[in-house]
Design a protein around this motif. Structure first.
Motif, PDB file in Angstrom:
ATOM      1  N   MET A   1      66.385 -18.072 -21.184  1.00  0.00           N
ATOM      2  CA  MET A   1      66.478 -19.371 -21.813  1.00  0.00           C
ATOM      3  C   MET A   1      65.181 -20.148 -21.551  1.00  0.00           C
ATOM      4  N   LEU A   2      64.627 -20.718 -22.585  1.00  0.00           N
ATOM      5  CA  LEU A   2      63.405 -21.502 -22.455  1.00  0.00           C
ATOM      6  C   LEU A   2      63.740 -22.971 -22.241  1.00  0.00           C
ATOM      7  N   THR A   3      62.875 -23.671 -21.543  1.00  0.00           N
ATOM      8  CA  THR A   3      63.041 -25.100 -21.313  1.00  0.00           C
ATOM      9  C   THR A   3      62.533 -25.868 -22.526  1.00  0.00           C
ATOM     10  N   ALA A   4      63.279 -26.882 -22.944  1.00  0.00           N
ATOM     11  CA  ALA A   4      62.861 -27.758 -24.041  1.00  0.00           C
ATOM     12  C   ALA A   4      63.058 -29.196 -23.588  1.00  0.00           C
ATOM     13  N   ASN A   5      61.984 -29.950 -23.559  1.00  0.00           N
ATOM     14  CA  ASN A   5      62.016 -31.348 -23.141  1.00  0.00           C
ATOM     15  C   ASN A   5      61.406 -32.218 -24.228  1.00  0.00           C
ATOM     16  N   PRO A   6      61.708 -33.523 -24.223  1.00  0.00           N
ATOM     17  CA  PRO A   6      61.088 -34.421 -25.188  1.00  0.00           C
ATOM     18  C   PRO A   6      59.564 -34.445 -25.017  1.00  0.00           C
ATOM     19  N   CYS A   7      58.863 -34.494 -26.123  1.00  0.00           N
ATOM     20  CA  CYS A   7      57.401 -34.526 -26.090  1.00  0.00           C
ATOM     21  C   CYS A   7      56.911 -35.823 -25.447  1.00  0.00           C
TER      22      CYS A   7
END
Length: 68
Positions: A1-7
Motif C-alpha cells: 500500500m502506498l502513502t497518499a497525503n494532501p499536497c
C-alpha cells in the motif's frame, strides 16, 4: 500500500530503497506521498518538471508518459 497525503505544494520526488509489487517506490519530500509506475498519474516537482528518475522508471516499465 502506498502513502497518499494532501499536497503541500512543495513537491520534490525521489526514489527510495523500497519496492511495491516489484516496482521502485518514489516519495515526495514535501508531503510524504508515494508513487510507483503502476499508478496512472506521473509525479512532478513543484516547478512542474518530471524528475529524470521518474521518466526513466516510466520508460523501463513501458508505461509511456501518463499525465500529471
Amino acid at each position: 500500500m502506498l502513502t497518499a497525503n494532501p499536497c503541500q505544494l512543495e513537491c520534490e520526488w525521489s526514489g527510495t530503497d523500497r519496492a511495491a509489487a516489484g516496482r521502485q517506490v518514489f516519495a515526495c519530500a514535501g508531503c510524504g506521498s508515494e508513487w510507483t509506475t503502476a499508478e496512472p498519474w506521473t509525479p512532478a516537482q513543484a516547478d512542474g518538471t518530471v524528475p529524470a528518475a521518474v521518466t526513466s522508471a516510466r520508460s523501463a516499465a513501458g508505461a509511456g508518459s501518463a499525465g500529471t
